[in-house]
Design an enzyme around this catalytic site. Structure first.
Site, PDB file in Angstrom:
ATOM      1  N   CYS A 157      -5.062  12.735  12.241  1.00 12.58           N
ATOM      2  CA  CYS A 157      -5.672  11.462  12.110  1.00 12.58           C
ATOM      3  C   CYS A 157      -5.671  10.809  13.464  1.00 12.58           C
ATOM      4  CB  CYS A 157      -5.245  10.584  11.032  1.00 12.58           C
ATOM      5  SG  CYS A 157      -3.708   9.799  11.563  1.00 12.58           S
TER       6      CYS A 157
ATOM      7  N   ARG B  46      -4.981  10.974   3.665  1.00 17.18           N
ATOM      8  CA  ARG B  46      -3.972  12.026   4.033  1.00 17.18           C
ATOM      9  C   ARG B  46      -2.970  11.845   3.134  1.00 17.18           C
ATOM     10  NH1 ARG B  46      -2.712  13.479   7.978  1.00 17.18           N
ATOM     11  NH2 ARG B  46      -0.302  13.726   7.424  1.00 17.18           N
TER      12      ARG B  46
ATOM     13  N   ARG C  86      -8.615  -0.419   4.128  1.00 18.41           N
ATOM     14  CA  ARG C  86      -7.719   0.600   3.598  1.00 18.41           C
ATOM     15  C   ARG C  86      -6.330  -0.125   3.165  1.00 18.41           C
ATOM     16  NH1 ARG C  86      -7.903   6.334   6.225  1.00 18.41           N
ATOM     17  NH2 ARG C  86      -6.200   6.546   4.562  1.00 18.41           N
TER      18      ARG C  86
ATOM     19  N   LYS D  15       0.909  -1.222   0.081  1.00 21.03           N
ATOM     20  CA  LYS D  15      -0.060   0.038   0.001  1.00 21.03           C
ATOM     21  C   LYS D  15       0.897   1.277   0.055  1.00 21.03           C
ATOM     22  CE  LYS D  15      -1.776   1.483   3.992  1.00 21.03           C
ATOM     23  NZ  LYS D  15      -1.610   2.992   4.277  1.00 21.03           N
ATOM     24  N   ASN D  16       1.873   1.406   0.809  1.00 17.59           N
ATOM     25  CA  ASN D  16       2.535   2.527   0.993  1.00 17.59           C
ATOM     26  C   ASN D  16       3.724   2.715  -0.196  1.00 17.59           C
ATOM     27  OD1 ASN D  16       1.025   3.032   3.074  1.00 17.59           O
ATOM     28  ND2 ASN D  16       2.607   2.408   4.878  1.00 17.59           N
TER      29      ASN D  16
ATOM     30  N   ARG E  47       0.147  14.581  12.746  1.00 21.11           N
ATOM     31  CA  ARG E  47       0.766  14.388  11.475  1.00 21.11           C
ATOM     32  C   ARG E  47       0.920  15.768  10.794  1.00 21.11           C
ATOM     33  NH1 ARG E  47      -1.536   8.941   9.311  1.00 21.11           N
ATOM     34  NH2 ARG E  47       0.484   8.963   8.075  1.00 21.11           N
ATOM     35  N   PRO E  48       1.589  16.664  10.985  1.00 24.42           N
ATOM     36  CA  PRO E  48       1.814  17.818  10.420  1.00 24.42           C
ATOM     37  C   PRO E  48       2.553  17.656   8.775  1.00 24.42           C
ATOM     38  CG  PRO E  48       3.376  17.707  12.076  1.00 24.42           C
ATOM     39  CD  PRO E  48       2.469  16.635  12.219  1.00 24.42           C
ATOM     40  N   ILE E  49       2.541  18.770   8.199  1.00 28.52           N
ATOM     41  CA  ILE E  49       3.067  18.632   6.843  1.00 28.52           C
ATOM     42  C   ILE E  49       4.279  19.584   6.589  1.00 28.52           C
ATOM     43  CG2 ILE E  49       1.309  17.352   5.388  1.00 28.52           C
ATOM     44  CD1 ILE E  49       1.099  20.040   4.107  1.00 28.52           C
TER      45      ILE E  49
ATOM     46  N   ILE F  55       7.653   7.360  17.158  1.00 27.59           N
ATOM     47  CA  ILE F  55       6.979   7.802  15.842  1.00 27.59           C
ATOM     48  C   ILE F  55       6.006   8.641  16.076  1.00 27.59           C
ATOM     49  CG2 ILE F  55       6.712   7.454  13.533  1.00 27.59           C
ATOM     50  CD1 ILE F  55       9.537   6.492  14.064  1.00 27.59           C
TER      51      ILE F  55
ATOM     52  N   ASP G  17       4.487   0.831  12.048  1.00 27.71           N
ATOM     53  CA  ASP G  17       3.376  -0.022  11.291  1.00 27.71           C
ATOM     54  C   ASP G  17       3.273  -1.336  11.967  1.00 27.71           C
ATOM     55  OD1 ASP G  17       3.359   1.868   8.282  1.00 27.71           O
ATOM     56  OD2 ASP G  17       2.832   2.454  10.095  1.00 27.71           O
TER      57      ASP G  17
HETATM   58  C1  EPZ Z   1       4.043   6.885   6.263  1.00 21.70           C
HETATM   59  O1  EPZ Z   1       3.397   8.205   6.765  1.00 21.70           O
HETATM   60  C2  EPZ Z   1       3.136   5.854   6.249  1.00 21.70           C
HETATM   61  N1  EPZ Z   1       2.010   6.143   5.233  1.00 21.70           N
HETATM   62  C3  EPZ Z   1       2.590   5.535   7.657  1.00 21.70           C
HETATM   63  O2  EPZ Z   1       1.819   4.305   7.414  1.00 21.70           O
HETATM   64  C4  EPZ Z   1       3.895   5.123   8.614  1.00 21.70           C
HETATM   65  O3  EPZ Z   1       3.494   4.863   9.714  1.00 21.70           O
HETATM   66  C5  EPZ Z   1       4.809   6.250   8.540  1.00 21.70           C
HETATM   67  O4  EPZ Z   1       5.407   6.716   7.113  1.00 21.70           O
HETATM   68  C6  EPZ Z   1       6.207   6.045   9.303  1.00 21.70           C
HETATM   69  O5  EPZ Z   1       6.826   4.839   8.613  1.00 21.70           O
HETATM   70  C7  EPZ Z   1       2.370   6.092   4.058  1.00 21.70           C
HETATM   71  O6  EPZ Z   1       3.330   5.824   3.645  1.00 21.70           O
HETATM   72  C8  EPZ Z   1       0.879   6.317   3.258  1.00 21.70           C
HETATM   73  P1  EPZ Z   1       6.331  10.332   8.353  1.00 21.70           P
HETATM   74  P2  EPZ Z   1       3.919   9.581   6.927  1.00 21.70           P
HETATM   75  O7  EPZ Z   1       6.270  11.630   7.790  1.00 21.70           O
HETATM   76  O8  EPZ Z   1       4.587   9.836   5.728  1.00 21.70           O
HETATM   77  C9  EPZ Z   1       6.355  13.625  11.822  1.00 21.70           C
HETATM   78  C10 EPZ Z   1      -0.096   2.980   7.609  1.00 21.70           C
HETATM   79  O9  EPZ Z   1      -0.541   2.398   8.883  1.00 21.70           O
HETATM   80  N2  EPZ Z   1       6.128  14.616  10.765  1.00 21.70           N
HETATM   81  O10 EPZ Z   1       7.381   9.424   8.256  1.00 21.70           O
HETATM   82  O11 EPZ Z   1       2.793  10.640   7.238  1.00 21.70           O
HETATM   83  C11 EPZ Z   1       5.153  12.726  11.850  1.00 21.70           C
HETATM   84  O12 EPZ Z   1       4.116  13.590  12.683  1.00 21.70           O
HETATM   85  C12 EPZ Z   1       0.516   4.309   7.788  1.00 21.70           C
HETATM   86  O13 EPZ Z   1       0.263   2.289   6.604  1.00 21.70           O
HETATM   87  C13 EPZ Z   1       6.456  15.995  11.124  1.00 21.70           C
HETATM   88  O14 EPZ Z   1       6.667  16.400  12.060  1.00 21.70           O
HETATM   89  O15 EPZ Z   1       4.932   9.591   8.131  1.00 21.70           O
HETATM   90  C14 EPZ Z   1       5.594  11.598  12.744  1.00 21.70           C
HETATM   91  O16 EPZ Z   1       5.563  11.905  14.196  1.00 21.70           O
HETATM   92  C15 EPZ Z   1       0.169   4.900   9.042  1.00 21.70           C
HETATM   93  N3  EPZ Z   1       6.307  17.119   9.997  1.00 21.70           N
HETATM   94  C16 EPZ Z   1       6.905  11.507  11.932  1.00 21.70           C
HETATM   95  O17 EPZ Z   1       7.372  12.850  11.669  1.00 21.70           O
HETATM   96  C17 EPZ Z   1       6.246  16.532   8.480  1.00 21.70           C
HETATM   97  O18 EPZ Z   1       6.056  17.119   7.618  1.00 21.70           O
HETATM   98  C18 EPZ Z   1       7.129  10.397  10.803  1.00 21.70           C
HETATM   99  O19 EPZ Z   1       6.166  10.629  10.027  1.00 21.70           O
HETATM  100  C19 EPZ Z   1       5.944  15.180   8.356  1.00 21.70           C
HETATM  101  C20 EPZ Z   1       6.182  14.133   9.402  1.00 21.70           C
END
Ligand code: EPZ
Length: 426
Positions: free
Chosen positions: A123, A99, A405, A22-23, A128-130, A335, A313
């Site tokens: 969520c 998202r 999902r 999926k990811n 989960r900021p960007i 995380i 995950d």
């Molecule tokens: C991806 O989410 C995956 N989703 C998640 O899988 C997975 O848990 C996560 O990576 C970590 O491995 C997809 O690939 C679609 P991150 P993502 O940005 O990209 C913080 C599932 O169950 N952060 O690596 O959103 C964030 O809040 C899903 O399949 C910021 O602060 O994760 C988190 O604490 C759930 N600012 C940490 O970084 C940002 O701009 C890691 O998040 C982005 C992230």
């Protein structure tokens, strides 16, 4: 609203086919925006999120069609063609449902010189900021403005010059957006402290197949030299390491033996090491990975971490398995700030778990008892299914749209290895 009903107690034995990841799929699909030529993706999982992403691509004017199957092919192939992008706006009503839609930001900006995407919002598992997505794009020359719940990114003069950025924390999505934005710049982009998940390697390999130029694939320093244009490609999505790990936990919690057909061992060494630490036997076969559990499982101490560490995950699924281990297990979720939503529901099935902030202690108990439980997020839902497989009596997991999902044909795959499980419409 569907539910999953399980009669627990069966020892699961047999082979489970592992689907496409999926990811990986959710970051490969938006790559089609980077070229006017067709991008065909094979081994696509039949998941709600993959379908939602297709609808978002259609909203942007991207054609999607089921591609012809290669001889003997049973896995899904879809061709995405962005030869006539009619909109650069990803609307709220689509982004709020998934998202990962934010992953159109980078490629759309690279291809069209501008992109407007609804902010995804938080969520169940966290805020989960960007911000890191946006900082990386700014470092590459983008102008970013936030208004009315949308982010608008613009490339002055229509093309990003590229630039260097060091991520303060490892972010999978921010790395993916940055990589997809960098491949069409007029310069060179260095990304430091990039995420190294196998899904990102899959993204980079697909982009290279489309004509991108990059060094350091699989490392935390990616150097991407922009090219004038990318061409189409025909690329197969990698196998899902989280689905495979989830079904390995089904073998563990039922003291069974399951061969994960198509699983790629190199992607999931942290998971197989943790399985071995419980006393399970993991064998790397010609077809994948075979996991076998003896009785009872040894307790574990696990801390989630970015790849190659133990995947966040996989945390909920291991916690479910550890509820029946022979002793106390210790988990730390480093995380996400709220990824223990499965704990109250596991407790209702008889689990003995203490949580404090991001730490949890799982005291092994003799047995779990079936109950009606509520799913809250994708991986939490799977942990409840796993508990139901081992519990005495009947378990009904509600709100299975969370499961749909991320797990293709879940009840079919589990029934295929002996589970008494069915989907019910409430
Ligand atoms: C991806 O989410 C995956 N989703 C998640 O899988 C997975 O848990 C996560 O990576 C970590 O491995 C997809 O690939 C679609 P991150 P993502 O940005 O990209 C913080 C599932 O169950 N952060 O690596 O959103 C964030 O809040 C899903 O399949 C910021 O602060 O994760 C988190 O604490 C759930 N600012 C940490 O970084 C940002 O701009 C890691 O998040 C982005 C992230």
């Amino acid at each position: 609203m569907d539910s999953i009903w399980i009669q627990g107690g069966q020892r699961l034995e047999g082979r489970i086919p592992i689907s496409g990841a999926k990811n990986a799929a959710l970051t490969l699909i938006p790559c089609a925006l980077l070229t006017e030529e067709p991008l065909t993706l094979g081994n696509l999982p039949r998941l709600a999120d993959v379908d939602s992403f297709g609808h978002l691509m259609n909203e942007l004017g991207v054609g999607t069609q089921v591609a012809g199957k290669k001889a003997g092919e049973i896995k899904r192939r879809i061709t995405y063609t962005a030869d006539d992008i009619t909109s650069t706006v990803a609307p709220y009503e689509l982004v709020r449902k998934m998202r990962a839609s934010i992953l159109v930001l980078g490629p759309m900006l690279a291809r069209m010189g501008e992109a407007t995407v609804s902010l995804p919002g938080g969520c169940a598992i966290g805020d989960r900021p960007i911000d890191l997505h946006l900082k990386a794009l700014e470092a590459m020359g983008a102008e970013i403005e936030l208004a009315q719940g949308y982010v608008k990114a613009t490339a002055p003069k229509g093309k990003l010059p590229g630039g260097d950025y060091e991520f303060p924390v490892v972010s999978v999505g921010a790395t993916e957006n940055a990589v997809m934005a960098a491949v069409l710049t007029s310069g060179v982009t260095n990304l430091f402290n990039s995420a190294r998940e196998p899904e990102i390697v899959d993204l980079c390999n697909c982009l290279v197949a489309m004509g991108a130029r990059m060094e350091g694939i699989g490392t935390s320093h990616l150097q991407i030299t922009g090219v004038e244009a990318l061409h189409g490609a025909d690329y197969d999505v990698m196998p899902d390491r989280i689905e495979a790990g989830s079904y390995a936990c089904a073998a563990g919690i039922t003291h069974g033996s399951i061969e994960l057909v198509g699983a790629r061992a190199a992607d999931m060494l942290a998971t197989t090491n943790a399985l071995a630490a419980t006393g399970m036997l993991t064998e790397f076969t010609n077809d994948g990975i075979k996991v076998t559990a003896s009785e009872p499982l040894r307790p574990l101490a696990i801390s989630t971490a970015p790849y190659p560490g133990f995947a966040t995950d996989m945390q909920a699924q291991f916690m479910a398995m550890m509820t029946l281990a022979n002793g106390d297990s210790y988990l730390e979720e480093t995380i996400f700030e709220n990824r223990y939503m499965h704990v109250p529901e596991l407790r209702r099935m008889g689990a003995d778990i203490d949580t404090r902030g991001r730490s949890a202690i799982v005291h092994g108990v003799e047995k779990l008892t079936g109950a009606e439980v509520m799913a809250t997020d994708l991986r939490a839902s799977m942990s409840l299914v796993l508990a139901g497989l081992a519990a005495e009596g009947e378990t009904e997991v509600l709100r299975v749209y969370h499961l749909d999902r991320g797990y293709e044909r879940l009840e079919e795959k589990l029934a295929g290895v002996g589970a008494t499980i069915e989907r019910r419409s409430k």
